[in-house]
Design an enzyme around this catalytic site. Structure first.
Site, PDB file in Angstrom:
ATOM      1  N   ASP A  96       0.860  -1.180   0.000  1.00  0.00           N
ATOM      2  CA  ASP A  96       0.000   0.000   0.000  1.00  0.00           C
ATOM      3  C   ASP A  96       0.898   1.234   0.000  1.00  0.00           C
ATOM      4  O   ASP A  96       1.747   1.384   0.888  1.00  0.00           O
ATOM      5  CB  ASP A  96      -0.882  -0.004   1.251  1.00  0.00           C
ATOM      6  CG  ASP A  96      -1.911   1.112   1.241  1.00  0.00           C
ATOM      7  OD1 ASP A  96      -2.290   1.555   0.141  1.00  0.00           O
ATOM      8  OD2 ASP A  96      -2.337   1.540   2.336  1.00  0.00           O
ATOM      9  N   ASP A  98       0.641   5.409  -0.238  1.00  0.00           N
ATOM     10  CA  ASP A  98      -0.253   6.565  -0.200  1.00  0.00           C
ATOM     11  C   ASP A  98       0.546   7.856  -0.275  1.00  0.00           C
ATOM     12  O   ASP A  98       1.527   8.033   0.471  1.00  0.00           O
ATOM     13  CB  ASP A  98      -1.079   6.581   1.088  1.00  0.00           C
ATOM     14  CG  ASP A  98      -2.168   5.524   1.095  1.00  0.00           C
ATOM     15  OD1 ASP A  98      -2.786   5.302   0.039  1.00  0.00           O
ATOM     16  OD2 ASP A  98      -2.400   4.921   2.163  1.00  0.00           O
TER      17      ASP A  98
END
Length: 269
Positions: A96, A98
């Site tokens: 992930d 971000d």
């Protein structure tokens, strides 16, 4: 060159190898230079009632000549290269990435929101971010990342729910009270510009500290063009459905007060 702050996380496979590879891929991207990297740290997954593997989280500081949308696209490409699939909000994932901050820019498009809308109250984001970029300022709240993190320790153990929809606000307060054992409270907050008495409901966290005036978490919802400025850690909910509002609020409270989560702040094995 613009300074960008990026959060990294993984809870599947060889997490360390995956995160190290992601840093390498960032460094190899044209127009991107990695100038800082935090240590990796284990954290409990939030937003789920089922047992899930712990996340390994960290942050990277980069300088780039690429625009925010371009950097975001590159992050998604790196995720895809490591088998990331997007089936579940806050689900398990191999990788992930971000984009938390892009200098002091505020971006709001159908594909990208910067600053990241949940970064101001997530310890697992702020702790590694402060390690390498504590002086960076959250552009819509106006606080440094270091101050945001410190406030999660020093602020009052209460939630301020702010909405002009009186019925929806009270319904959310009742649901949170039942879910987390919270109770109504009336802290001595003298800043009615930030928390107007007529549209704010206060909830105290059980066995918490209310000796300061500033709440650890403010939840804003059903407010047209609401400003986060000056409130500190803030969740602004755009979702319309009751289920989505409650899910966002539950996950935010678990992030601020891990002991209130389903695992009581204990690490899973």
């Amino acid at each position: 060159m613009t300074k960008c702050l990026i959060a990294l996380g993984s809870n599947l496979g060889d997490r360390t190898a995956t995160l190290d590879a992601a840093i390498g891929a960032l460094a190899a991207a044209p127009g991107v230079e990695v100038v800082g990297q935090s240590a990796w740290q284990l954290t409990i997954a939030v937003g789920s009632s089922r047992a899930r593997p712990e996340f390994l989280n960290g942050a990277a500081l980069v300088e780039t000549s690429r625009d925010a949308e371009d950097i975001h696209s590159r992050l998604q490409q790196i995720e895809a290269q490591h088998g990331r699939e997007r089936h579940e909000l806050w689900g398990d994932r191999t990788l992930d990435l971000d984009l938390l901050l892009y200098g002091d820019a505020v971006v709001d498009t159908p594909t990208l929101i910067v600053p990241h809308p949940r970064m101001s109250f997530r310890r697992f984001v702020l702790e590694p971010a402060v390690e390498i970029a504590g002086e960076m300022v959250h552009p819509t709240i106006g606080w440094t990342l270091e101050r945001l993190l410190e406030h999660l320790d020093a602020g009052a153990d209460c939630v301020a729910i702010l909405s002009t929809d009186d019925s929806a606000r009270r319904q959310l307060a009742a649901t949170l009270g039942k879910q987390f054992g919270m109770s109504d409270c009336e802290p001595s907050v003298d800043n009615t510009q930030l928390w107007p008495a007529a549209s704010t409901t206060w909830l105290a966290v059980p066995h918490g500290r209310l000796s300061t005036e500033h709440p650890k978490l403010t939840i804003l919802f059903r407010l047209p063009a609401a400003s986060e400025s000056g409130r500190g850690p803030t969740l602004q909910i755009a979702a319309a459905s009751v289920v989505d509002v409650e899910r966002e609020a539950f996950a935010a409270i678990e992030a601020v007060w891990p002991r209130l989560g389903p695992w009581g702040g204990k690490r899973l094995q």
